[in-house]
Motif scaffolding. Structure first.
Motif, PDB file in Angstrom:
ATOM      1  N   ARG A 479      99.921  29.028 -12.868  1.00  0.00           N
ATOM      2  CA  ARG A 479     100.564  27.710 -12.868  1.00  0.00           C
ATOM      3  C   ARG A 479      99.644  26.654 -13.482  1.00  0.00           C
ATOM      4  O   ARG A 479     100.070  25.838 -14.290  1.00  0.00           O
ATOM      5  N   ARG A 480      98.378  26.671 -13.085  1.00  0.00           N
ATOM      6  CA  ARG A 480      97.434  25.637 -13.527  1.00  0.00           C
ATOM      7  C   ARG A 480      97.169  25.717 -15.028  1.00  0.00           C
ATOM      8  O   ARG A 480      96.992  24.690 -15.693  1.00  0.00           O
ATOM      9  N   TYR A 481      97.150  26.936 -15.574  1.00  0.00           N
ATOM     10  CA  TYR A 481      96.827  27.108 -16.994  1.00  0.00           C
ATOM     11  C   TYR A 481      98.049  27.528 -17.807  1.00  0.00           C
ATOM     12  O   TYR A 481      97.897  28.112 -18.890  1.00  0.00           O
ATOM     13  N   ALA A 482      99.222  27.227 -17.303  1.00  0.00           N
ATOM     14  CA  ALA A 482     100.446  27.617 -18.013  1.00  0.00           C
ATOM     15  C   ALA A 482     100.505  27.012 -19.406  1.00  0.00           C
ATOM     16  O   ALA A 482     100.980  27.645 -20.360  1.00  0.00           O
ATOM     17  N   HIS A 483     100.009  25.775 -19.557  1.00  0.00           N
ATOM     18  CA  HIS A 483     100.068  25.102 -20.857  1.00  0.00           C
ATOM     19  C   HIS A 483      99.170  25.786 -21.888  1.00  0.00           C
ATOM     20  O   HIS A 483      99.421  25.689 -23.096  1.00  0.00           O
ATOM     21  N   GLU A 484      98.141  26.493 -21.438  1.00  0.00           N
ATOM     22  CA  GLU A 484      97.294  27.232 -22.365  1.00  0.00           C
ATOM     23  C   GLU A 484      97.863  28.617 -22.678  1.00  0.00           C
ATOM     24  O   GLU A 484      97.622  29.173 -23.748  1.00  0.00           O
ATOM     25  N   LEU A 485      98.593  29.174 -21.756  1.00  0.00           N
ATOM     26  CA  LEU A 485      99.135  30.523 -21.927  1.00  0.00           C
ATOM     27  C   LEU A 485     100.366  30.556 -22.825  1.00  0.00           C
ATOM     28  O   LEU A 485     100.706  31.608 -23.372  1.00  0.00           O
ATOM     29  N   LEU A 486     101.044  29.402 -22.965  1.00  0.00           N
ATOM     30  CA  LEU A 486     102.257  29.359 -23.788  1.00  0.00           C
ATOM     31  C   LEU A 486     101.864  29.096 -25.239  1.00  0.00           C
ATOM     32  O   LEU A 486     101.629  27.948 -25.631  1.00  0.00           O
ATOM     33  N   ASP A 487     101.801  30.145 -26.046  1.00  0.00           N
ATOM     34  CA  ASP A 487     101.430  29.979 -27.450  1.00  0.00           C
ATOM     35  C   ASP A 487     102.676  29.897 -28.328  1.00  0.00           C
ATOM     36  O   ASP A 487     103.806  29.953 -27.833  1.00  0.00           O
ATOM     37  N   ARG A 488     102.453  29.763 -29.625  1.00  0.00           N
ATOM     38  CA  ARG A 488     103.572  29.611 -30.557  1.00  0.00           C
ATOM     39  C   ARG A 488     104.488  30.837 -30.566  1.00  0.00           C
ATOM     40  O   ARG A 488     105.712  30.703 -30.675  1.00  0.00           O
ATOM     41  N   GLN A 489     103.901  32.032 -30.459  1.00  0.00           N
ATOM     42  CA  GLN A 489     104.721  33.237 -30.465  1.00  0.00           C
ATOM     43  C   GLN A 489     105.655  33.272 -29.253  1.00  0.00           C
ATOM     44  O   GLN A 489     106.839  33.632 -29.377  1.00  0.00           O
ATOM     45  N   ALA A 490     105.142  32.892 -28.092  1.00  0.00           N
ATOM     46  CA  ALA A 490     105.981  32.860 -26.892  1.00  0.00           C
ATOM     47  C   ALA A 490     107.086  31.830 -27.024  1.00  0.00           C
ATOM     48  O   ALA A 490     108.229  32.048 -26.592  1.00  0.00           O
ATOM     49  N   VAL A 491     106.768  30.668 -27.640  1.00  0.00           N
ATOM     50  CA  VAL A 491     107.781  29.627 -27.854  1.00  0.00           C
ATOM     51  C   VAL A 491     108.878  30.146 -28.774  1.00  0.00           C
ATOM     52  O   VAL A 491     110.067  29.905 -28.557  1.00  0.00           O
ATOM     53  N   LYS A 492     108.485  30.885 -29.815  1.00  0.00           N
ATOM     54  CA  LYS A 492     109.481  31.435 -30.729  1.00  0.00           C
ATOM     55  C   LYS A 492     110.413  32.403 -30.008  1.00  0.00           C
ATOM     56  O   LYS A 492     111.627  32.412 -30.253  1.00  0.00           O
ATOM     57  N   VAL A 493     109.854  33.227 -29.104  1.00  0.00           N
ATOM     58  CA  VAL A 493     110.692  34.159 -28.332  1.00  0.00           C
ATOM     59  C   VAL A 493     111.695  33.387 -27.476  1.00  0.00           C
ATOM     60  O   VAL A 493     112.881  33.752 -27.405  1.00  0.00           O
ATOM     61  N   LEU A 494     111.236  32.314 -26.827  1.00  0.00           N
ATOM     62  CA  LEU A 494     112.132  31.509 -25.992  1.00  0.00           C
ATOM     63  C   LEU A 494     113.234  30.862 -26.825  1.00  0.00           C
ATOM     64  O   LEU A 494     114.410  30.838 -26.425  1.00  0.00           O
ATOM     65  N   ILE A 495     112.864  30.347 -28.001  1.00  0.00           N
ATOM     66  CA  ILE A 495     113.861  29.679 -28.858  1.00  0.00           C
ATOM     67  C   ILE A 495     114.843  30.691 -29.422  1.00  0.00           C
ATOM     68  O   ILE A 495     116.049  30.415 -29.520  1.00  0.00           O
ATOM     69  N   VAL A 522     104.822  19.963 -27.148  1.00  0.00           N
ATOM     70  CA  VAL A 522     105.638  19.274 -26.143  1.00  0.00           C
ATOM     71  C   VAL A 522     105.770  20.132 -24.889  1.00  0.00           C
ATOM     72  O   VAL A 522     105.611  19.650 -23.761  1.00  0.00           O
ATOM     73  N   PHE A 523     106.048  21.426 -25.087  1.00  0.00           N
ATOM     74  CA  PHE A 523     106.143  22.335 -23.937  1.00  0.00           C
ATOM     75  C   PHE A 523     104.835  22.358 -23.151  1.00  0.00           C
ATOM     76  O   PHE A 523     104.832  22.364 -21.912  1.00  0.00           O
ATOM     77  N   ALA A 524     103.718  22.398 -23.875  1.00  0.00           N
ATOM     78  CA  ALA A 524     102.415  22.431 -23.211  1.00  0.00           C
ATOM     79  C   ALA A 524     102.188  21.163 -22.391  1.00  0.00           C
ATOM     80  O   ALA A 524     101.660  21.217 -21.270  1.00  0.00           O
ATOM     81  N   ASN A 525     102.584  19.997 -22.919  1.00  0.00           N
ATOM     82  CA  ASN A 525     102.452  18.745 -22.166  1.00  0.00           C
ATOM     83  C   ASN A 525     103.258  18.794 -20.877  1.00  0.00           C
ATOM     84  O   ASN A 525     102.814  18.331 -19.817  1.00  0.00           O
ATOM     85  N   LEU A 526     104.466  19.356 -20.961  1.00  0.00           N
ATOM     86  CA  LEU A 526     105.320  19.437 -19.769  1.00  0.00           C
ATOM     87  C   LEU A 526     104.718  20.390 -18.742  1.00  0.00           C
ATOM     88  O   LEU A 526     104.628  20.067 -17.551  1.00  0.00           O
ATOM     89  N   LEU A 527     104.296  21.572 -19.192  1.00  0.00           N
ATOM     90  CA  LEU A 527     103.737  22.560 -18.268  1.00  0.00           C
ATOM     91  C   LEU A 527     102.435  22.088 -17.650  1.00  0.00           C
ATOM     92  O   LEU A 527     102.114  22.432 -16.508  1.00  0.00           O
ATOM     93  N   LYS A 528     101.676  21.289 -18.380  1.00  0.00           N
ATOM     94  CA  LYS A 528     100.403  20.784 -17.857  1.00  0.00           C
ATOM     95  C   LYS A 528     100.618  19.937 -16.612  1.00  0.00           C
ATOM     96  O   LYS A 528      99.777  19.881 -15.714  1.00  0.00           O
ATOM     97  N   GLU A 529     101.778  19.276 -16.524  1.00  0.00           N
ATOM     98  CA  GLU A 529     102.107  18.469 -15.354  1.00  0.00           C
ATOM     99  C   GLU A 529     103.137  19.173 -14.466  1.00  0.00           C
ATOM    100  O   GLU A 529     103.836  18.526 -13.677  1.00  0.00           O
TER     101      GLU A 529
END
Length: 677
Positions: A479-495, A522-529
């Motif tokens: 949870r704490r490092y979710a914003h670092e774990l979400l990379d571009r490849q993972a974002v592409k899979v979600l999209i 943007v996703f990283a900013n959201l997950l960071k909080e």
């Protein structure tokens, strides 16, 4: 092979026509020989098939071969009763195989039918029935195992589809075999009935129409009928044996012959020595024939000695091969590339913790990681990368370390045969144990024994076992490092997943308005909080609306948060009331005046003295709010929120900072303090 399907169709039609149209005797001999050949082919394929699905057409073949034998029986019966002659094949079986003695032949025929009907067919039918039932009962568990492997990243979607298809085919096969075994049983019954009919009818026809004596008619027609029965029952017995082999084969990696040799005569030299000794003892001490027993004893002694030599040789060869492979692997240039890969999440542990991760020793850590991935997907809407589990002998035996991107971010130490007891604030009474700190949240806790566990639960303590401690700690780190774990490849899979249902939205946004990288920020900013990105459609719609105005990820994040106001309100508001700490108007104006914009984004430029004053005032207000048992929440103007949040990270990393536009208008806001200069 090109016209194989046409040939099979013509063959089945010809079988049906044989029941009606007489077949020439010469052709009948060929068809009877073909029946035996076809039965041998099926038996050998059943023996050499490594798994049942390699012979999935077998239930249909049972029907075809049964129908084929019955059509041959009808054709031979026609010639026996009309001409007293059914061709050279049947005559040969009657004269050579049973030596012209119809009584001996009839007894042999009955023995074959009894073996086939009572022993082989009955057993194969029962095995097929049980296998079908067990296969169907096991299907839900197998499907869940596939889903678990898919969720944990052990297999791909294509592999999961393939395994599901194999499970379905296996269930269909055993279900079909359960019914097809009835064909073999019915064939055995029909053979007995046909034989009795042929003997009785032939006897009557021979006396009344052929002017044969009683003995001549009985001898001739019994001989022909028994010969016909043997010609048909020998292939039937072969196919029944093949049926038994197919339905009794368990999981293996080779064919039946190799399995028999490997499992009986390859791994147990002691057993061979014991059998040889027993046979020698029986041949020497008892009145049993000496030479056969001593001869067989010598064979078993030889087999045992040969096995012992082969096992020793294979162990040495495997050791040499393993050493050669290891050396070759080290020499390969491409293996250096694997060393460059950094795992997103690693869980390293000392040797004493290995049983928690080893399924064979009852460990359920892998199952817990699957549940963590599902939990994070539901809470934050992201796909957690595969968690790499490693044992590390450099760690203390009971110690574990969690790494993100190859860097250690947290660690803990367990005390086995103990439980961790924590006071949630309502527990009363003292426990006997070892003082420690709970690793996930840093709370004071105690290690207690099994004897103290029941007492701790009665007093109101929260008691957890060692696997739960690791799982909880790992969940909080993710949870704490979710914003670092979400990379571009993972974002592409979600999209890509969203694109299947909302193609117009994705095509409008990417790449015309924003790139994958912009959305990832943007996703990283959201997950960071700790703001969930699960409502992907609303997030992408907000980005499509405001992405044409600005590409600043910080501003886009604020627009998205405002679009998610209902979710944020639900997350932080209880009973339609929210108690907050506000900012002084002059402070908000100062922050807005201190925002500097550049080509890469915007940042806050404040004098260090003023920053210290702001943080001191904030610290006092936080202490005031926490002293009355409330969660400190800061409420600011929309344009100020992101910059004040970053400013407060120096003091409180997880402080909740909201803007007025993120709270629903119906919520009652109560101020508990104000941050001033």
């Amino acid at each position: 092979m090109k016209f194989g399907d046409i040939v099979v169709a013509i063959f089945i039609i010809a079988i049906i026509l044989m029941i009606i149209i007489p077949v020439p005797k010469g052709a009948l001999d060929i068809l009877l020989t073909l029946n035996i050949s076809f039965a041998l082919l099926i038996l050998l394929i059943a023996m050499y098939a490594e798994e049942v699905l390699q012979f999935s057409v077998f239930p249909s073949l049972l029907l075809i071969t049964t129908l084929y034998r019955l059509s041959l029986n009808i054709s031979t019966t026609r010639y026996i009763l009309t001409d007293g002659d059914a061709g050279s094949v049947i005559e040969t079986f009657g004269n050579f195989v049973i030596k012209g003695n119809p009584i001996v032949g009839f007894i042999i025929f009955l023995i074959i039918v009894i073996i086939q009907f009572i022993v082989i067919t009955k057993g194969a039918e029962r095995v097929a029935e049980v296998a079908a039932r067990f296969t169907l009962d096991a299907m839900p568990g197998k499907q869940m195992a596939i889903d678990a492997d898919l969720n944990s990243g052990l297999i791909t979607e294509e592999e999961a589809k393939k395994r599901r298809s194999e499970i379905q085919k296996e269930a269909d096969f055993y279900g079909a075999m359960d019914g097809a075994s009835k064909f073999v049983k019915g064939d055995a019954i029909a053979s007995i009935i046909i034989t009795i009919i042929n003997i009785c009818a032939g006897f009557v026809i021979g006396i009344l129409t052929k002017n044969l004596t009683f003995v001549e008619a009985l001898h001739k027609y019994t001989l022909l009928t028994v010969g016909d029965g043997l010609v048909s029952q020998i292939p039937a017995l072969i196919i029944s044996t093949a049926t038994g082999i197919v339905v009794t084969r368990a999981a293996s990696e080779s064919n039946l012959g190799q399995d028999v040799v490997k499992q009986l005569f390859n791994n147990h030299p002691k057993i061979m020595y014991i059998i040889g000794s027993v046979l020698s003892l029986l041949g020497i001490v008892t009145p049993l024939p000496f030479l056969p027993y001593i001869f067989l004893a010598g064979i078993f002694f030889y087999l045992g000695y040969n096995m012992q030599i082969n096992i020793k040789k294979s162990v040495e060869e495997e050791k040499e091969i393993a050493e050669e492979v290891e050396v070759e692997e080290v020499k390969k240039t491409e293996n250096v590339m694997s060393l460059l890969k950094v795992d997103d999440i690693e869980l390293e542990f000392g040797y004493a913790i290995i049983p928690l991760a080893d399924v064979n020793q009852g460990g359920d850590l892998l199952d817990r990681i699957v549940l963590i991935r599902r939990q994070i997907a539901l809470e934050l809407g992201m796909i957690v990368p595969m968690v790499r589990l490693r044992d590390n002998i450099q760690l203390n035996p009971n110690e574990y370390v969690i790494k993100i991107k190859g860097v250690e971010v947290a660690k803990g130490e367990l005390l086995f045969d103990h439980y961790l007891a924590m006071n949630p604030g309502t527990a009363q009474g003292e426990l006997t144990g070892i003082d420690t700190i709970e690793p996930a949240f840093g709370l004071p806790a105690k290690w207690i024994t099994e004897d103290e566990r029941e007492k701790a639960e009665i007093l109101g303590y929260t008691v957890v076992d060692p696997p739960s401690i690791i799982a909880t700690h790992l969940t909080e780190i993710i949870r704490r490092y979710a914003h670092e774990l979400l990379d571009r490849q993972a974002v592409k899979v979600l999209i890509d997943n969203i694109k299947e249902e909302y193609p117009a939205l994705v095509e409008e946004l990417i790449p015309n308005v924003l790139s994958i990288g912009d959305i990832q920020k943007v996703f990283a900013n959201l997950l960071k909080e700790q703001i969930s990105i699960r409502n992907m459609v609303s997030i992408l719609e907000a980005l499509a609306d405001y992405g044409v105005v600005t590409r600043d990820p910080d501003l886009l994040t604020e627009y998205v948060r405002q679009r998610l106001s209902r979710y944020i309100t639900k997350k932080y508001v209880q009973d339609n009331k929210i108690k907050v700490i506000t900012l002084d108007g002059e402070l908000e104006q100062l922050i807005m005046d201190s925002i500097n914009k550049s080509e890469t984004g915007s940042y806050l430029a404040l004098e260090p003295v003023k920053v210290q004053k702001i943080l001191q005032s904030l610290s006092k207000n936080i202490e005031k709010v926490t002293s009355i048992g409330e969660q400190p929440i800061i409420l600011t103007a929309p344009i100020v929120r992101i910059y004040f949040k970053r400013l407060t990270e120096q003091l409180v990393k997880d402080l909740v900072v909201l803007s007025y536009n993120e709270i629903e208008p119906t919520v009652e806001v109560q101020s508990l303090g104000m941050v001033t200069l």
